[in-house]
Scaffold this motif. Sequence first.
Motif, PDB file in Angstrom:
ATOM      1  N   ALA A 171       5.293  11.609   7.746  1.00 48.75           N
ATOM      2  CA  ALA A 171       4.998  12.735   6.860  1.00 48.75           C
ATOM      3  C   ALA A 171       4.802  14.025   7.654  1.00 48.75           C
ATOM      4  CB  ALA A 171       3.768  12.441   6.004  1.00 48.75           C
ATOM      5  N   GLY A 226       3.440  -4.550   5.646  1.00 48.88           N
ATOM      6  CA  GLY A 226       3.377  -3.390   4.768  1.00 48.88           C
ATOM      7  C   GLY A 226       3.140  -3.702   3.306  1.00 48.88           C
ATOM      8  N   GLY A 279       1.240   0.661   5.281  1.00 50.63           N
ATOM      9  CA  GLY A 279       2.440   1.475   5.206  1.00 50.63           C
ATOM     10  C   GLY A 279       2.124   2.920   4.851  1.00 50.63           C
ATOM     11  N   GLN A 280       1.247   3.117   3.900  1.00 54.97           N
ATOM     12  CA  GLN A 280       0.842   4.461   3.502  1.00 54.97           C
ATOM     13  C   GLN A 280       0.140   5.184   4.637  1.00 54.97           C
ATOM     14  OE1 GLN A 280       1.552   6.173   0.781  1.00 54.97           O
ATOM     15  NE2 GLN A 280       0.357   7.949   1.432  1.00 54.97           N
ATOM     16  N   ARG A 281      -0.711   4.464   5.329  1.00 56.67           N
ATOM     17  CA  ARG A 281      -1.444   5.074   6.444  1.00 56.67           C
ATOM     18  C   ARG A 281      -0.489   5.472   7.565  1.00 56.67           C
ATOM     19  NH1 ARG A 281      -6.886   1.705   7.539  1.00 56.67           N
ATOM     20  NH2 ARG A 281      -7.154   3.430   9.001  1.00 56.67           N
ATOM     21  N   CYS A 282       0.474   4.615   7.837  1.00 58.03           N
ATOM     22  CA  CYS A 282       1.463   4.925   8.870  1.00 58.03           C
ATOM     23  C   CYS A 282       2.275   6.151   8.479  1.00 58.03           C
ATOM     24  CB  CYS A 282       2.377   3.727   9.081  1.00 58.03           C
ATOM     25  SG  CYS A 282       3.693   4.025  10.282  1.00 58.03           S
ATOM     26  N   TRP A 283       2.675   6.217   7.211  1.00 54.27           N
ATOM     27  CA  TRP A 283       3.456   7.357   6.722  1.00 54.27           C
ATOM     28  C   TRP A 283       2.705   8.666   6.944  1.00 54.27           C
ATOM     29  CZ3 TRP A 283       8.103   8.900   5.222  1.00 54.27           C
ATOM     30  CH2 TRP A 283       8.212  10.062   4.466  1.00 54.27           C
ATOM     31  N   GLU A 284       1.433   8.669   6.621  1.00 53.91           N
ATOM     32  CA  GLU A 284       0.638   9.891   6.741  1.00 53.91           C
ATOM     33  C   GLU A 284       0.421  10.282   8.199  1.00 53.91           C
ATOM     34  OE1 GLU A 284      -2.805   8.695   4.628  1.00 53.91           O
ATOM     35  OE2 GLU A 284      -1.909   9.031   2.639  1.00 53.91           O
ATOM     36  N   ASN A 321      -2.433  -1.479   2.706  1.00 55.01           N
ATOM     37  CA  ASN A 321      -2.066  -0.055   2.609  1.00 55.01           C
ATOM     38  C   ASN A 321      -1.640   0.498   3.955  1.00 55.01           C
ATOM     39  OD1 ASN A 321      -4.473   0.034   4.003  1.00 55.01           O
ATOM     40  ND2 ASN A 321      -5.374   1.685   2.775  1.00 55.01           N
TER      41      ASN A 321
END
Length: 202
Positions: free
Chosen positions: A127, A112, A118-123, A116
């Motif tokens: 999220a 992570g 981590g951001q992709r997983c979050w979205e 990026n």
Amino acid sequence: MRTKTEEKRQAIIDVAAAAFGELGFERASMSEICTRLGGSKATLYNYFESKEALFLEVMFQASEAEFQHTMLSLQTSGDDVSQTLRNFGKRFLGLLYSADVMAVRRLLVAEGARSNIGQRCWEMGPARGNAIVVEFLQQSMQRKQLRHADGEVMLHQLLALLESELLPRFMFQHQPAPTADEIAQCTDRAVDTFLRAYGPEH
């Protein structure tokens, strides 16, 4: 109808899923996936910028149906908010501690900070799910099934309570994945604690 681009992307995901399943994340290289797929590495990287991004997509596709089912459990709420939260909690923990999702979480811990991902997983996952849970909590407050409070804070406290007994074993990998019975017991204790804090005012 799918376009050729969408069909190609899905073909890559299908081939990668087989490779990851047979070889594991470390041994399944992009070269191996490219060989199985037939084509150039350039084409593969046009669709997925890294092996991590491809792995993430494979795992999310594998768990999407259960994700939808988990969120649907909040949309069948009646007057019993306690039972709805217990049904959700058991499905949520079952999903979170499934092999596919645990593999993604371990990847996030390892990779992570270097991409990026981590951001992709979050979205792609949290999220979306968090928004649905907050909406449920707000509706429950409007119906006076829960006392009025900050929905975002309630969300984070609910999810933290649900996972509180299981997270240490995951982080240190010192015990096997929880059984369905363990998940049910953890959920009951978490929901009981949550409702003591946010149950309706009398």
